[in-house]
Design a protein around this motif. Structure first.
Motif, short mmCIF file in Angstrom:
data_model
loop_
_atom_site.label_atom_id
_atom_site.label_comp_id
_atom_site.label_asym_id
_atom_site.label_seq_id
_atom_site.Cartn_x
_atom_site.Cartn_y
_atom_site.Cartn_z
N SER A 95 1.12 -0.94 -0.01
CA SER A 95 -0.04 0.18 -0.14
C SER A 95 0.85 1.37 -0.01
O SER A 95 2.39 1.35 0.70
CB SER A 95 -0.99 0.20 1.18
N TRP A 137 -7.20 -2.25 -2.46
CA TRP A 137 -7.25 -2.06 -0.99
C TRP A 137 -8.18 -1.18 0.17
O TRP A 137 -8.03 -2.27 0.60
CB TRP A 137 -6.08 -1.43 0.04
N PRO A 163 -6.85 -6.36 -2.91
CA PRO A 163 -5.62 -5.79 -2.99
C PRO A 163 -4.59 -6.45 -4.24
O PRO A 163 -4.13 -5.85 -5.34
CB PRO A 163 -4.65 -5.24 -2.08
#
Length: 130
Positions: A52, A105, A111
């Motif tokens: 992320s 996400w 993801p």
């Protein structure tokens, strides 16, 4: 020109290691989640890891967890995938992809939803064989 350029693939023996690199050109990776996907011969494309942009959280597919490590160096506009203890089943074409705002996400599909990624590299071949 917006590009992701991958390198580091090649031929390695089982149990060996490779480090893949993905360098962004034309944009910065700071605000993108970075995902690694692979496609083995005769198999569907699968997400194997993602990191992320917000807090550096990482996720790994069960097939690679404990063996692969994803990391990013925003100063170099580069993401890495360190692959240890490689197995023949790891053979395939590996792709990096960038997801603006780390949107995947925040989606139910998570993801590894390839449709959420905005830019893709050309792929690099990884072959694990004796």
């Amino acid at each position: 020109q917006l590009q992701l350029v991958e390198s580091g693939g090649g031929l390695v023996q089982p149990g060996g290691s490779l480090r893949l690199s993905c360098v962004a050109s034309g944009f910065t990776l700071d605000y993108y989640a970075i995902g690694w996907f692979r496609q083995a011969p005769g198999k569907e494309r699968e997400g194997i890891s993602s990191i992320s942009s917000t807090n550096g959280s990482t996720i790994y597919a069960d097939s690679v967890k404990g063996r692969f490590t994803i990391s990013r160096d925003n100063a170099k506009n580069t993401v890495y995938l360190l692959m240890n203890s490689l197995k023949p089943d790891d053979t395939g074409v590996y792709y990096c992809a960038a997801d603006q705002y780390s949107s995947a996400w925040y989606r139910v599909r998570g993801p590894f939803d390839a449709s959420e990624y905005d830019f893709w590299g050309q792929g690099t071949q990884v072959t694990v064989s004796s």
